[in-house]
Structure formats: C-alpha cells, structure tokens
Design an enzyme around this catalytic site. Structure first.
Site, short mmCIF file in Angstrom:
data_model
loop_
_atom_site.label_atom_id
_atom_site.label_comp_id
_atom_site.label_asym_id
_atom_site.label_seq_id
_atom_site.Cartn_x
_atom_site.Cartn_y
_atom_site.Cartn_z
N HIS A 94 5.92 -14.55 -73.26
CA HIS A 94 6.36 -13.33 -73.94
C HIS A 94 7.42 -12.65 -73.08
O HIS A 94 7.42 -12.76 -71.86
CB HIS A 94 5.19 -12.38 -74.20
CG HIS A 94 4.47 -11.96 -72.96
ND1 HIS A 94 4.96 -10.99 -72.10
CD2 HIS A 94 3.32 -12.39 -72.41
CE1 HIS A 94 4.12 -10.84 -71.09
NE2 HIS A 94 3.12 -11.70 -71.25
N ALA A 103 -6.64 -30.97 -60.14
CA ALA A 103 -7.52 -29.95 -60.72
C ALA A 103 -6.94 -28.55 -60.58
O ALA A 103 -6.41 -28.18 -59.54
CB ALA A 103 -8.89 -30.01 -60.03
N ALA A 131 -3.56 -30.13 -56.62
CA ALA A 131 -4.56 -29.23 -57.19
C ALA A 131 -4.15 -27.78 -56.95
O ALA A 131 -3.70 -27.42 -55.86
CB ALA A 131 -5.93 -29.49 -56.56
#
Length: 82
Positions: A13, A39, A57
């Site tokens: 946005h 992850a 990760a």
C-alpha cells in the site's frame, strides 16, 4: 525447497493515507529452479530469485537475488556468489 513460515507478499500500500484509499499496488514474485528459501524468510513484491540461489532463514528480500548466490539479513544482501 521452501522452509516453514516463509511469507510471499505480492501486494502493499502507498504510504500517503489519501492514496491508500485509492489503490493497492502489487507485483509478482519470480522464483527460479533449484532455489532454497529458509524458514521464516519474507519475500517482498516484485522480487526475482535466481536459479540455484539460497535465501537464509529470517531474511527479508526486497531486491532481486542473483543466480547461485546466498542472501542473508534483515534486508537481505548478497553474502557470497559461486
């Protein structure tokens, strides 16, 4: 391979409150072959991840990832290439 709790964000946005009411911009994410996303990584709109790349990760990927490279960090940066 995609680790657990990876987030792909394809929309956002505008910062200006008036513009936020008008539209929500979006951009696709492109992930090439043989990519490993660790992850908890977050991939932001418009990013391309090159072939054989590794996203560490927890990395936040806001820019394109070159092929055969490792990116790390809160705002992912290229750590090394092979």
């Amino acid at each position: 391979m995609i680790g657990p709790k990876v987030t792909f964000i394809t929309g956002g946005h505008p910062v200006d409150p008036e513009e936020r009411r008008l539209y929500l911009p979006g951009a696709p994410i492109d992930v090439a072959e043989n990519v490993w996303i660790g992850a908890g990584a977050t991939i932001l709109p418009g990013v391309s991840i090159g072939r054989d790349a590794v996203v560490a990760a927890g990395a936040v990927v806001a820019d394109d990832v070159p092929p055969a490279s490792l990116v790390t960090g809160g705002k992912a940066t290229v750590h090394r290439q092979w």
